[in-house]
Design a protein around this motif. Sequence first.
Motif, short mmCIF file in Angstrom:
data_model
loop_
_atom_site.label_atom_id
_atom_site.label_comp_id
_atom_site.label_asym_id
_atom_site.label_seq_id
_atom_site.Cartn_x
_atom_site.Cartn_y
_atom_site.Cartn_z
N ASN A 49 0.83 -1.21 0.00
CA ASN A 49 0.00 0.00 0.00
C ASN A 49 0.86 1.25 0.00
O ASN A 49 1.37 1.66 1.04
CB ASN A 49 -0.96 0.03 1.20
CG ASN A 49 -1.84 1.26 1.18
OD1 ASN A 49 -1.92 1.97 0.16
ND2 ASN A 49 -2.52 1.54 2.28
N PRO A 50 1.03 1.89 -1.17
CA PRO A 50 1.87 3.08 -1.26
C PRO A 50 1.36 4.25 -0.40
O PRO A 50 2.14 5.16 -0.08
CB PRO A 50 1.84 3.45 -2.75
CG PRO A 50 0.81 2.61 -3.37
CD PRO A 50 0.50 1.48 -2.48
N VAL A 51 0.11 4.22 -0.02
CA VAL A 51 -0.41 5.27 0.87
C VAL A 51 0.03 4.98 2.31
O VAL A 51 -0.09 5.82 3.21
CB VAL A 51 -1.96 5.37 0.75
CG1 VAL A 51 -2.56 6.36 1.71
CG2 VAL A 51 -2.34 5.76 -0.67
N PHE A 62 -3.09 -8.87 -6.70
CA PHE A 62 -4.08 -7.83 -6.44
C PHE A 62 -3.90 -7.26 -5.04
O PHE A 62 -3.91 -8.00 -4.05
CB PHE A 62 -5.49 -8.42 -6.60
CG PHE A 62 -6.61 -7.45 -6.33
CD1 PHE A 62 -7.46 -7.64 -5.25
CD2 PHE A 62 -6.81 -6.34 -7.15
CE1 PHE A 62 -8.50 -6.75 -4.99
CE2 PHE A 62 -7.84 -5.45 -6.90
CZ PHE A 62 -8.69 -5.65 -5.82
N THR A 63 -3.68 -5.93 -4.96
CA THR A 63 -3.60 -5.29 -3.65
C THR A 63 -4.75 -4.31 -3.50
O THR A 63 -5.24 -3.75 -4.48
CB THR A 63 -2.27 -4.52 -3.47
OG1 THR A 63 -2.15 -3.57 -4.53
CG2 THR A 63 -1.07 -5.45 -3.49
N LEU A 64 -5.17 -4.09 -2.27
CA LEU A 64 -6.32 -3.22 -2.02
C LEU A 64 -6.18 -2.55 -0.67
O LEU A 64 -5.80 -3.19 0.32
CB LEU A 64 -7.60 -4.05 -2.07
CG LEU A 64 -8.95 -3.33 -1.99
CD1 LEU A 64 -9.18 -2.44 -3.20
CD2 LEU A 64 -10.09 -4.35 -1.87
N ALA A 65 -6.46 -1.25 -0.62
CA ALA A 65 -6.44 -0.51 0.64
C ALA A 65 -7.87 -0.05 0.95
O ALA A 65 -8.78 -0.27 0.15
CB ALA A 65 -5.52 0.69 0.53
N GLU A 66 -8.03 0.63 2.10
CA GLU A 66 -9.33 1.16 2.54
C GLU A 66 -10.27 0.07 3.07
O GLU A 66 -10.75 -0.79 2.32
CB GLU A 66 -10.04 1.93 1.41
CG GLU A 66 -9.28 3.17 0.95
CD GLU A 66 -9.21 4.26 2.01
OE1 GLU A 66 -10.22 4.51 2.68
OE2 GLU A 66 -8.12 4.84 2.17
N ARG B 94 -11.54 -1.31 -6.92
CA ARG B 94 -10.77 -0.09 -7.20
C ARG B 94 -11.65 1.14 -7.06
O ARG B 94 -11.23 2.18 -6.55
CB ARG B 94 -10.19 -0.11 -8.63
CG ARG B 94 -9.04 -1.08 -8.85
CD ARG B 94 -7.67 -0.47 -8.62
NE ARG B 94 -7.17 -0.60 -7.28
CZ ARG B 94 -6.56 -1.67 -6.79
NH1 ARG B 94 -6.39 -2.74 -7.54
NH2 ARG B 94 -6.14 -1.69 -5.56
N GLU B 97 -12.37 1.64 -3.38
CA GLU B 97 -11.16 2.10 -2.71
C GLU B 97 -11.00 3.61 -2.89
O GLU B 97 -10.74 4.34 -1.92
CB GLU B 97 -9.96 1.38 -3.33
CG GLU B 97 -8.63 1.62 -2.66
CD GLU B 97 -7.48 0.99 -3.43
OE1 GLU B 97 -7.47 1.06 -4.68
OE2 GLU B 97 -6.59 0.42 -2.77
N SER B 100 -13.69 5.67 -0.98
CA SER B 100 -13.42 5.71 0.45
C SER B 100 -12.26 6.67 0.75
O SER B 100 -12.36 7.52 1.62
CB SER B 100 -13.09 4.30 0.94
OG SER B 100 -12.65 4.34 2.27
N GLN B 146 -0.32 11.40 -4.85
CA GLN B 146 -0.86 10.09 -4.47
C GLN B 146 -1.94 9.65 -5.46
O GLN B 146 -2.01 8.49 -5.85
CB GLN B 146 -1.46 10.13 -3.06
CG GLN B 146 -0.42 10.01 -1.97
CD GLN B 146 -1.04 10.02 -0.57
OE1 GLN B 146 -2.15 10.50 -0.36
NE2 GLN B 146 -0.30 9.51 0.39
#
Lengths: 244, 239
Positions: A49-51, A62-66, B94, B97, B100, B146
């Motif tokens: 997660n770059p954030v 597959f990556t996912l944030a939030e 996506r 994400e 949010s 970002q």
Amino acid sequence: MGLELYLDLLSPPCRTVYIFAKKNGIPFEFKEVELMKGDHISEEFGKVNPVRKVPALKDGDFTLAESVAILLHLARKYKVPDHWYPADLEKRAKVDEFMSWHITTLRQHTGKAFWLKTMAVALLGKPLPPEKIEAGLQELHATLKQLEEVFLQDKPFVTGDKISLADLLSICDIMQSFGGGHDVFEGCPKLAAWRQRVESEIGVELFIEANGGIQDAKSFSEQKIPPEVAKRLMARLQHHLGQH
Amino acid sequence: MVVQLYLDLLSQPCRSVFIFAKMNSIPFEFESVQLCNGDHFSEQYGKVNPLRKVPALKDGDFALAESVAILLYLSRKCNTPDHWYPSDLQKRARVDEFLSWQHTSIRPNAGIMLWLKVMIPMTLEKTCPAEKLAAAVETLNETLQQFEDKFLQDKAFIAGEEISIADIVAYSELMQAFFAGHDIFDGRPKLAAWQKRVESKIGQDILDEAHKMIQNPKQMTVSQTALEAYKVRILKLLQ
């Protein structure tokens, strides 16, 4: 390589994802990201997660944030029981409405309580003056009132008779303000009753497994925080102090 | 029965809902709620949305707040084309994400520009302190970076080849800073190219309608009640 969930159970959205996955029997590898140790600043985590926030999900490439996105993704992929995110158009909309609202209200204000009470002690070595804490908690009181009067009303759960993602997100956010030894349910019998119902639906054991750590406020002040991390945490504390 | 959309086109999330409804030819009654007039404090509006924010939707007895919720509700109810909220699991994720993330990034960091560059001169009759503006610009730049690095990358739109709800929301939120007089596209060719693609999909007619209030923010008239409320908010910002 299966589903990986990058979590720090000190973080409310991580607890929500953890409880949701466990409750629904979703198999995952728990990848611990200790914020107090600065794990989220690592190069490795930056690729997930770059954030650089938690929670984060990795499923193959597959990556996912939030947390909201992660919860919805898991709900769909693993076809969890309907009540978590009801197919009924209006009920679903109410969950969406809550999930959107809570990010800038409940999440922020319960977090602030935690920072002003617990993190301040951990970083400054002593508590903040009571007036500063009280001033900071005013928004929380107003938000909890909205939770009760607008979202819960006289229903057992936010969408009605059954628990949904909305209740799960809120309970984990609210537990954060307990981390400061602040009992938000004192004088709020309706919310206290709702908390009991939610805890009972989740299962006491799983609830404690997820939320036990945050309630142990004393352990925070005894943590050895690396200087680089302490600097970032101080900036955040200043931010919370600067807001009132 | 047609849905009612309670909107103030000075507000970014209202424009997102307006643009989406128009692009999909969703029939609706435009109920004007002018924040500068304090309309959202009325007893009547409190019944539509007790949170007293815009946008809000009413569909018969059903009332709904929060632009993200409204957009998703309309897309489902009106069966809009798949690309708006793709059924593909990963593409949909996506979109979720971004929807949010934007609450605590683009919304505050682009949104504040209107306050610093327009509302402060209007209410306090003085310009915003230079250091305050500089700090806000720096934060906005981090957010824009970002957005480009994580959400846009080398794709045409946030979810991939096709426009989705995420792009409409991103567009409305980012344009708030632009209309406030801060050119976010300067030195950002990737962002500018994405903006052009989004605008080309929306179409000039809808853009003109959506932007008629925000394109000249300095011309807004603010009622006394609203002015007092804004002063409180601004003083807090300037602390």
